[in-house]
Design an enzyme around this catalytic site. Structure first.
Site, PDB file in Angstrom:
ATOM      1  N   GLY A 110     -47.475  -4.792  52.204  1.00 13.90           N
ATOM      2  CA  GLY A 110     -48.341  -5.516  52.769  1.00 13.90           C
ATOM      3  C   GLY A 110     -48.362  -7.400  53.043  1.00 13.90           C
TER       4      GLY A 110
ATOM      5  CB  THR B  90     -40.079  -4.596  54.703  1.00 16.48           C
ATOM      6  OG1 THR B  90     -40.650  -4.276  53.668  1.00 16.48           O
ATOM      7  CG2 THR B  90     -39.271  -6.523  54.700  1.00 16.48           C
TER       8      THR B  90
ATOM      9  CB  THR C  67     -36.546   3.756  53.005  1.00 16.31           C
ATOM     10  OG1 THR C  67     -37.414   4.891  52.977  1.00 16.31           O
ATOM     11  CG2 THR C  67     -35.138   3.961  53.988  1.00 16.31           C
TER      12      THR C  67
ATOM     13  CG  ASP D 237     -38.638   8.587  51.553  1.00 21.79           C
ATOM     14  OD1 ASP D 237     -38.560   8.900  49.593  1.00 21.79           O
ATOM     15  OD2 ASP D 237     -39.674   8.468  51.317  1.00 21.79           O
TER      16      ASP D 237
ATOM     17  CG  MET E 220     -40.022  10.083  45.214  1.00 22.51           C
ATOM     18  SD  MET E 220     -39.379   7.981  44.946  1.00 22.51           S
ATOM     19  CE  MET E 220     -41.455   7.944  45.688  1.00 22.51           C
ATOM     20  N   GLY E 221     -39.917  11.789  49.572  1.00 21.90           N
ATOM     21  CA  GLY E 221     -39.847  12.217  50.887  1.00 21.90           C
ATOM     22  C   GLY E 221     -41.352  11.931  51.543  1.00 21.90           C
TER      23      GLY E 221
ATOM     24  CG  MET F 226     -39.444   9.342  35.154  1.00 22.81           C
ATOM     25  SD  MET F 226     -39.645  10.510  34.393  1.00 22.81           S
ATOM     26  CE  MET F 226     -37.327  10.410  33.283  1.00 22.81           C
TER      27      MET F 226
END
Length: 532
Positions: free
Chosen positions: A200, A227, A253, A255, A298-299, A412
């Site tokens: 933000g 962004t 990113t 992801d 992550m994803g 991590m």
């Protein structure tokens, strides 16, 4: 015979006014801005050629400051590049968005090729550059920062480079930190970002006020799709005010969910680090009676890390991603598959992306959607939920004890330094970005498209997310590797997002036309102007 010509707003040679003193403190007074030409919001800069060729070009400072003076690129006298035969990019070089085509296919969309130009629009002593990192952490952030600073200094002789601390809000809430080759020398060996980051805080007027206050004329913004959307609005406001300031995005990113580009930096490192968690889960599962290892990776909306980590590991029995729906109970469900695999092998490993199964969890918990400061949906812990459901299922089974271990390495993975492959990639991204800024290009993101670095308009990066196509061969390879059921109904397959056809992009006509003499082909593969 005249060929099609793309107009790139050449600048006449004029005497440049002396560069103004570059101010860094927030309390500095405003520098007068040049009078700009009218700028239209979200105007696409398109050009066309023979055979359905379309160039989606990026803005240039001379589009709204037509009297800017250009200078010879100092790289032509740089000793490190003296042996390079053709270091400068040809002005007509473009990169194709789609390279797998049929015999009768149109040439399709192209982007301007990245790299150094023979003429630049900034003198080294004139440049005050700012670098900001926004959003979540990702391996390679410090490498990009380092290579921007060292590249500007070593290749172009720029000595005024500053870091904006704490993300977008750092422009107006905090002061800058000076960055030099010495101060950033070893930062690529550390995870995270030395500048700090936040979500933000994208208040466009305040940010551009700060840019104008401080005399900044090159802004390098490192962040994800949110962004980059912010960078686009900053660039529009800078153009509206007529400021000589290049705004450049470096897509980030973990992801790998940014559209158009080949991949994002840090992704290779993330997949490599995910192997450690999968290996640990496999050891735990294999060592116990009816052992089950559950690994959450992550994803949020895209399952690329889970998919590639699964393929790389070969120890995974089931991979669950956001793009591929699944169900727990009943014939063909996940719990039935887990039970069958345990009976057959005595152990199994499940890899689940954090965004998978969110609808199932929300229904079972009557959970209302909430969002974070970046507008992202707050995710429920699918790993804990799935682990609990598996335990509950086997509690109802007599004489079928299981041992389940849940491993969550998500933070991590994103906090580690980038590996060798990503370090090289980050260097190329940084160099391509600063070459574009020095050449006067602005309002673009730099990234490889089909193996070649290109300058991509912001709107192309932010219009949609890159997702795993579950009807593609790569996902089929995962299913073959794990031997898991696909869990899909016929309706799921029909509704799966196939790769979109190349959109028809209308030519810019009238007073804003970018193409002279609309071209045709003469049947021999040569360009014609349409005149005999």
């Amino acid at each position: 015979m005249e060929t099609a010509t793309v107009v790139v707003a050449p600048a006449p040679v004029v005497v440049a006014s002396p560069p103004q003193h570059k101010l860094v403190e927030l309390k500095s007074s405003f520098a007068p801005a040049a009078k700009p030409s009218p700028v239209k919001k979200h105007k696409k800069k398109l050009a066309g050629g023979c055979g359905g060729y379309v160039l989606e070009d990026v803005p240039h400072l001379t589009d709204y400051l037509p009297e800017l003076k250009s200078y010879p690129n100092p790289l032509q006298d740089h000793p490190a590049y003296s042996v390079v035969k053709q270091y400068f990019v040809n002005p007509d070089d473009t990169v194709a968005k789609k390279i797998v085509v049929h015999k009768g296919s149109a040439r399709g969309t192209h982007f301007r090729r990245a790299g150094p130009r023979q003429r630049v629009y900034f003198q080294p002593g004139e440049v005050t550059a700012a670098i900001v990192t926004c959003g979540g952490l990702c391996p390679g952030l410090n490498t990009v920062i380092r290579e921007l600073v060292c590249g500007l200094h070593d290749m172009y002789g720029v000595t005024s480079v500053y870091g904006i601390e704490g993300g977008y809000k750092g422009f107006y809430a905090r002061n800058t930190v000076e960055l030099t080759p010495r101060s950033v020398n070893d930062i690529h060996k550390r995870g995270g970002t030395v500048l700090g980051t936040s979500r933000g805080g994208q208040v466009t007027d305040k940010i551009v006020d700060s840019i104008q206050h401080r005399g900044i004329n090159q802004v390098y913004i490192i962040g994800g799709d949110g962004t980059q959307k912010g960078a686009a609005t900053i660039n529009e406001e800078i153009q509206r005010r007529g400021l000589k300031c290049a705004v450049v995005g470096v897509p980030k990113t973990i992801d790998n969910d940014i559209a158009v580009i080949d991949k994002s930096f840090g992704f290779d490192t993330a997949v490599e680090e995910a192997q450690r968690a999968i290996n640990a889960a496999h050891v735990e599962a294999e060592s116990a009676e009816n052992g089950v290892g559950v690994v959450k990776l992550m994803g949020r909306n895209s399952g690329f890390i889970a998919m590639y980590a699964t393929l790389a590991s070969r120890d995974v029995d089931c991979c669950l991603i956001p793009e591929s729906p699944f169900y727990l109970e009943g014939k063909g469900g996940l719990l039935e598959f887990v039970e069958r695999r345990l009976r057959d092998n005595g152990h199994m490993v499940i890899v689940v992306a954090e965004g998978a199964g969110q609808d199932l969890i929300a229904k079972s918990m009557n959970f209302a959607d909430t969002h974070d400061a970046s507008g992202n949906k707050v995710l429920l812990d699918v790993g804990l939920w799935l682990s609990q459901k598996i335990k509950e299922h086997f509690k109802r089974k007599s004489n079928f004890p299981i041992t389940l271990k849940y491993i969550d390495p998500t933070y991590m993975i994103r906090a580690v330094p980038s590996n060798a492959s990503d370090n090289v990639y980050c260097t190329l991204l940084a160099h391509s970005a600063l070459h574009g800024a020095m050449a006067g290009y602005t309002g673009f993101t730099v990234a490889p498209v089909n193996g070649r670095h290109a300058y991509i308009p912001f709107y192309r990066i932010t219009e949609k997310q890159n997702k795993v196509v579950i009807t593609d061969r790569m996902w089929a390879r995962v299913l073959c590797s794990t031997n898991q059921p696909c869990f899909l109904t016929h309706e799921d397959v029909e509704g799966a997002g196939q790769e979109e056809e190349e959109p028809h992009l209308p030519m810019v006509e009238g007073e804003n036309a970018l193409v002279k003499s609309p071209p045709t082909c003469n049947g021999n593969g040569h360009l014609c102007s349409g005149a005999a």
